[in-house]
Enzyme design. Structure first.
Site, PDB file in Angstrom:
ATOM      1  N   SER A 145       0.856  -1.181   0.000  1.00 48.24           N
ATOM      2  CA  SER A 145       0.000   0.000   0.000  1.00 48.24           C
ATOM      3  C   SER A 145       0.894   1.233   0.000  1.00 48.24           C
ATOM      4  O   SER A 145       2.080   1.149   0.331  1.00 48.24           O
ATOM      5  CB  SER A 145      -0.880   0.004   1.253  1.00 48.24           C
ATOM      6  OG  SER A 145      -1.517   1.263   1.432  1.00 48.24           O
ATOM      7  N   TYR A 158      -2.891  -0.691  10.229  1.00 41.69           N
ATOM      8  CA  TYR A 158      -2.863  -1.052   8.809  1.00 41.69           C
ATOM      9  C   TYR A 158      -1.527  -0.650   8.186  1.00 41.69           C
ATOM     10  O   TYR A 158      -0.886  -1.442   7.476  1.00 41.69           O
ATOM     11  CB  TYR A 158      -4.018  -0.367   8.078  1.00 41.69           C
ATOM     12  CG  TYR A 158      -4.056  -0.616   6.591  1.00 41.69           C
ATOM     13  CD1 TYR A 158      -4.649  -1.756   6.076  1.00 41.69           C
ATOM     14  CD2 TYR A 158      -3.505   0.296   5.694  1.00 41.69           C
ATOM     15  CE1 TYR A 158      -4.699  -1.989   4.708  1.00 41.69           C
ATOM     16  CE2 TYR A 158      -3.538   0.079   4.325  1.00 41.69           C
ATOM     17  CZ  TYR A 158      -4.141  -1.061   3.833  1.00 41.69           C
ATOM     18  OH  TYR A 158      -4.172  -1.288   2.476  1.00 41.69           O
TER      19      TYR A 158
END
Length: 254
Positions: A145, A158
């Site tokens: 990500s 996350y």
């Protein structure tokens, strides 16, 4: 040139590919010629996605298994190798998101994020790579990500999990490259998906995003397919330990 990017006679396992970006990546690999194994949390979901690909003329199989459970992963990989064939390409796509302020983040949510986003990459990669080492070839693609390198409010766990995926990718490269296995990652920026729908529906956030991103827009999930096909193909035989950002230039802009 087409032979460089062809995935004919290759077999790809894509985790978390029953829907969303995982399904799009599986479809893209299939369109490049690969036979794909769809993984989802339920057999029904996996079968539904595989059927869509078969209806379009692609070779696709369905297998539900829990990517966070070592015994389930080991059994699934053995079954694929024995009943379908060797896994040439692994895409570690399965992932979840939980949004809470750091000081209020529940331990259980932390454990779930780490299990799916980080531990699963380790477990599935290890099981598949053992087979690849024996054959002296393979491609592993880990979906990271933009938060692999950047932080943001309410998603600290996350970001931590995706940062760990970056280092898993690099460490795996160091240990597996000698066996002719290429391990790379894709780091998406902001794409309109189920996971980001709440943000996409927020007019203030979208205004901030389009101003912050040089491309001045959200990404279309279809725009991730080319990166996956490239890293899975012969064209990337000497690309290893790399994290490919697909973010419209957001990470490099001041």
């Amino acid at each position: 040139m087409s032979a460089l990017f062809s995935l004919e006679n290759k077999r790809a396992l894509v985790t978390g590919s029953g829907r969303g970006i995982g399904f799009l990546l599986a479809r893209g690999l299939a369109e490049a010629g690969a036979e794909v194994i769809i993984n989802a949390t339920t057999q029904q979901g996996a079968e539904r996605a595989a059927a869509q690909l078969r209806d379009d003329g692609h070779r696709a199989h369905a297998l539900a298994f829990d990517v966070t459970q070592s015994s389930a992963v080991q059994a699934a990989v053995e079954r694929i190798e024995e009943e379908i064939g060797a896994i040439d390409i692994l895409v570690n796509n399965a992932g979840i998101q939980r949004r809470r302020p750091f000081l209020e983040f529940p331990e259980q949510d932390w454990n779930e994020v780490i299990a799916v986003n980080q531990t699963a990459v380790f477990l599935v990669s290890q099981a598949v790579a053992r087979k690849m080492v024996a054959r002296k070839q393979g491609k592993i693609i880990n979906i990271g990500s933009m938060q692999s390198e950047l932080g943001r409010d309410t998603i600290t766990p996350y970001a931590a999990s995706k940062g760990a995926v970056t280092m898993l990718t690099r460490g795996m490269c160091v240990e597996l490259a000698r066996h002719n296995i290429q391990v790379n990652g894709i780091a998406p920026g902001y794409f309109k998906t189920e996971m980001t729908q709440a943000l996409a529906d927020d007019a203030d956030f979208t205004a901030w995003l389009t101003k912050r991103t040089p491309a001045a827009r959200w990404g279309d999930p279809q725009e991730l397919i080319g990166a996956a096909v490239f890293l899975a193909s012969k064209a990337a035989d000497f690309v290893n330990g790399h994290l490919l950002f697909v973010d419209g230039g957001m990470r490099v802009a001041v």
